[in-house]
Enzyme design. Structure first.
Site, PDB file in Angstrom:
ATOM      1  N   HIS A   1     -15.937 -31.760   9.505  1.00 33.74           N
ATOM      2  CA  HIS A   1     -16.912 -31.470   8.463  1.00 33.74           C
ATOM      3  C   HIS A   1     -16.324 -31.672   7.080  1.00 33.74           C
ATOM      4  O   HIS A   1     -15.121 -31.569   6.873  1.00 33.74           O
ATOM      5  CB  HIS A   1     -17.462 -30.047   8.600  1.00 33.74           C
ATOM      6  CG  HIS A   1     -16.413 -28.997   8.707  1.00 33.74           C
ATOM      7  ND1 HIS A   1     -15.823 -28.652   9.910  1.00 33.74           N
ATOM      8  CD2 HIS A   1     -15.823 -28.198   7.784  1.00 33.74           C
ATOM      9  CE1 HIS A   1     -14.942 -27.694   9.718  1.00 33.74           C
ATOM     10  NE2 HIS A   1     -14.912 -27.397   8.429  1.00 33.74           N
TER      11      HIS A   1
ATOM     12  N   CYS B   1     -12.376 -20.099   6.414  1.00 31.49           N
ATOM     13  CA  CYS B   1     -11.703 -21.391   6.505  1.00 31.49           C
ATOM     14  C   CYS B   1     -11.899 -22.103   5.176  1.00 31.49           C
ATOM     15  O   CYS B   1     -12.750 -21.700   4.371  1.00 31.49           O
ATOM     16  CB  CYS B   1     -12.229 -22.230   7.668  1.00 31.49           C
ATOM     17  SG  CYS B   1     -13.883 -22.918   7.444  1.00 31.49           S
TER      18      CYS B   1
END
Length: 643
Positions: free
Chosen positions: A67, A183
């Site tokens: 991503h 994250c």
């Protein structure tokens, strides 16, 4: 907006053809571009690769979620792809990956988009749902499965909320933990770790509250009451989160991937009574910090060192180039032979650049030591670290003295925290602004005055050795450092060689630059250029995507971005790494042997005018790239034979 709106049927690949990680990324990025969801392949792909460089998005159990969130994304999209045979995606469990979800989020993604992406991450924790996806044959089946799963998930969340409320009313004696997940991009791993921890806690009969630090901000924020009640704390994060609020609590600090793959282990450790007790710095709860118990001793030392180096390098790079330009100006405008000692500041125009560069250079050692110390002990370490670096600079201890001073200052603050931990609570607020800085400066300052004596002698000896390098000695050192640059392509060994090279620049200004730095930069430029050579000369051994990537490595190599070769090295390390090291070492050896000097610590071809022998330097790099490229191409198996 739901997941179905983001996961377009036209943006699905039901039979992925790629056979390796790089190929998977290339094929999915190209599809994303073909369906008009991204505007620029390179920009978006760079974002994907940057995220992979931090840690693999191959989550295990056959799932990968690469991503990126950047300006190339036109509209939030989830591209679903399925491999029939499975691909080695370097997943965290080492197993083949079958299902891929490439997430593209625009820079201005709104909360609705981000919530939908978070929901996708949570669904993939369900093993039964994943197995059904593996069996799907058409895009329609995939969308139907997600529609059903979303409805089921919504019902489960309502039931869970009701059960939690009932438990709080009837039982406060159950074990209770709190957790934080985060994250770097805050899109996928953050929410998968949240769900994995909550699911495991429920199975174990443990109450849990999880705060997420995602792209949509902090959700489900932990309160002071939550933390006070908790029997243990779990931080599953790959970026800094608010830590001082956990002062005095047993705390487990792990990467976010452990929150996804090892939730039971984390919960058991947090409740075991053996988890390290976290100690904050006494500042406001909103200050950012990290647990001192995070990682092995070697990992912590490396993290602390890199924190100092990463903050130091902009000062070195910008200042070094400015000083080098001052030398160029004086050489161009002319300096009398009897005034060569003033080279770089003889003419007024040159002096302007020299003064600016020297001002930046003056911060090099204090910044290095300051941010090493702050990595160890947070903000109180900055004061003692900066002072230690400045004392190392003025005392002649140089780079090595500043490095020691940074670690010394950081651990002095850690020591002070322990001996001052028994002070009354009423003095907590004054610790960080008075006690730590004053006593830390007092202790570190006097210790540095003592340390400077031997370190100054060592620094002078090292500088004399480097300045006297010539012939065989310079060639051997150049070959060693250049080979190190190609060993792990941006990893600890590469960084060690680069830091050593930059440390030599300040002491070689009068000689016209550093032979060591010239060798280091040459060694770092060879691997990506070797990729270009190999993909051009041995096309039958590389996929179309790899050949295209070879073209981009020209720019990376010429710009001294060694990391451009990482995807090729990662997919075939036993053939790639030795090939790169041979060409880099040969190049570095010749650069050192010929005594080529460089004033700038970075820049590639953009700082060629700052080299003592630019044409020879470029020819040596080209020769090294050719040698590495040919060796790599000869060693690599043709595509038909590749395993």
């Amino acid at each position: 907006m739901n997941i179905k709106d983001l996961m377009l049927k036209d943006a699905m690949i039901m039979d992925l053809q790629a056979t390796d990680k790089q190929g998977v990324i290339d094929e999915m990025v190209q599809k994303m571009y073909d369906v008009g969801r991204i505007s620029d392949i390179k920009t978006y792909k760079d974002g994907i690769l940057a995220r992979e460089a931090q840690t693999s998005t191959g989550l295990g159990d056959g799932i990968a979620m690469p991503h990126a969130k950047n300006a190339a994304v036109k509209e939030a999209t989830v591209l679903f792809a399925k491999s029939q045979k499975g691909v080695d995606y370097q997943s965290l469990d080492g197993q083949p990956t079958y299902l891929f979800f490439m997430i593209a989020a625009p820079e201005g993604a709104n909360d609705t988009h981000l919530q939908a992406l978070a929901a996708l991450s949570r669904l993939l924790i369900n093993h039964d749902f994943v197995e059904k996806l593996k069996g799907a044959q058409t895009p329609d089946q995939v969308q139907q499965l997600f529609t059903e799963a979303e409805a089921q998930k919504e019902a489960e969340e309502k039931a869970e909320a009701q059960e939690t409320a009932e438990n709080e009313l009837k039982d406060f004696n159950r074990r209770y933990i709190v957790a934080v997940t985060a994250c770097p991009t805050g899109i996928a791993h953050t929410y998968m770790a949240e769900d994995a921890l909550k699911k495991q806690a429920k199975e174990m009969g443990v109450d849990i509250k999880v705060e997420t630090n995602g792209s949509e901000g902090i959700k489900n924020r932990l309160t002071a009451e939550d933390i006070a009640r908790a029997d243990g704390i779990i931080v599953a994060a790959d970026k800094k989160v608010e830590m001082n609020r956990f002062d005095g609590k047993p705390l487990v600090n792990r990467p976010v991937s452990d929150g996804i793959r090892k939730p039971e282990e984390l919960i058991n450790e947090a409740l075991s009574g053996k988890a390290p007790v976290f100690r904050g710095d006494g500042s406001a709860a909103g200050d950012s910090g990290e647990s001192a118990a995070d990682g092995t001793i070697g990992q912590r030392i490396y993290k602390d060192l890199m924190n100092g180096v990463s903050h130091m390098l902009p000062f070195v790079i910008a200042g070094g180039i400015m000083i080098a330009i001052s030398f160029m100006i004086d050489n161009f405008m002319g300096v009398p032979h009897d005034a060569l000692s003033k080279l770089g500041s003889f003419n007024e125009q040159a002096k302007w650049f020299n003064d600016i560069g020297q001002a930046a250079f003056g911060f090099m050692l204090p910044v290095l030591a300051g941010f090493i110390a702050s990595s160890i002990s947070d903000r109180p370490g900055l004061v003692v670290g900066f002072a230690a670096g400045a004392l190392a600079n003025s005392g002649g201890a140089g780079f090595l003295g500043a490095l020691i001073g940074g670690f010394l200052g950081g651990y002095v603050i850690v020591f002070l925290r322990k001996i001052l931990s028994g002070l009354p609570k009423s003095l907590e607020g004054i610790k960080a602004i008075l006690f730590y800085p004053f006593f830390g400066l007092l202790i570190t300052g006097f210790l540095m005055l003592l340390i400077n004596i031997p370190m100054s002698a060592i620094n002078s000896g090292l500088n004399d050795f480097l300045n006297s390098l010539g012939g065989t000695n310079a060639a051997l050192l150049g070959a060693l450092l250049a080979g190190m640059m190609a060993t792990d392509l941006g990893g600890p060994i590469n960084k060690a060689a680069y830091v050593f090279g930059t440390a030599t620049i300040a002491n070689t200004v009068a000689e016209g630059g550093s032979i060591v730095m010239a060798s280091v930069m040459a060694g770092g430029m060879v691997p990506p250029l070797a990729i270009f050579v190999a993909t051009r000369l041995f096309k039958n051994k590389f996929t179309k995507e790899q050949q295209d990537a070879g073209l981009t490595n020209i720019i990376m190599g010429l710009s001294f971005v060694t990391e451009g070769a990482i995807p090729f090295a990662a997919s075939d390390p036993l053939r790639a790494i030795p090939s790169f090291m041979i060409g880099s070492a040969i190049t570095g050896g010749f650069v050192g042997g010929l005594g080529i000097r460089l004033m700038a610590p970075h820049g590639g071809i953009f700082v060629v005018p700052l080299l003592s022998r630019p044409i020879v330097y470029l020819l040596l790099i080209a020769a090294g790239a050719l040698i590495s490229g040919v060796i790599f191409g000869l060693l690599k198996k043709p595509l038909a034979d590749a395993k």
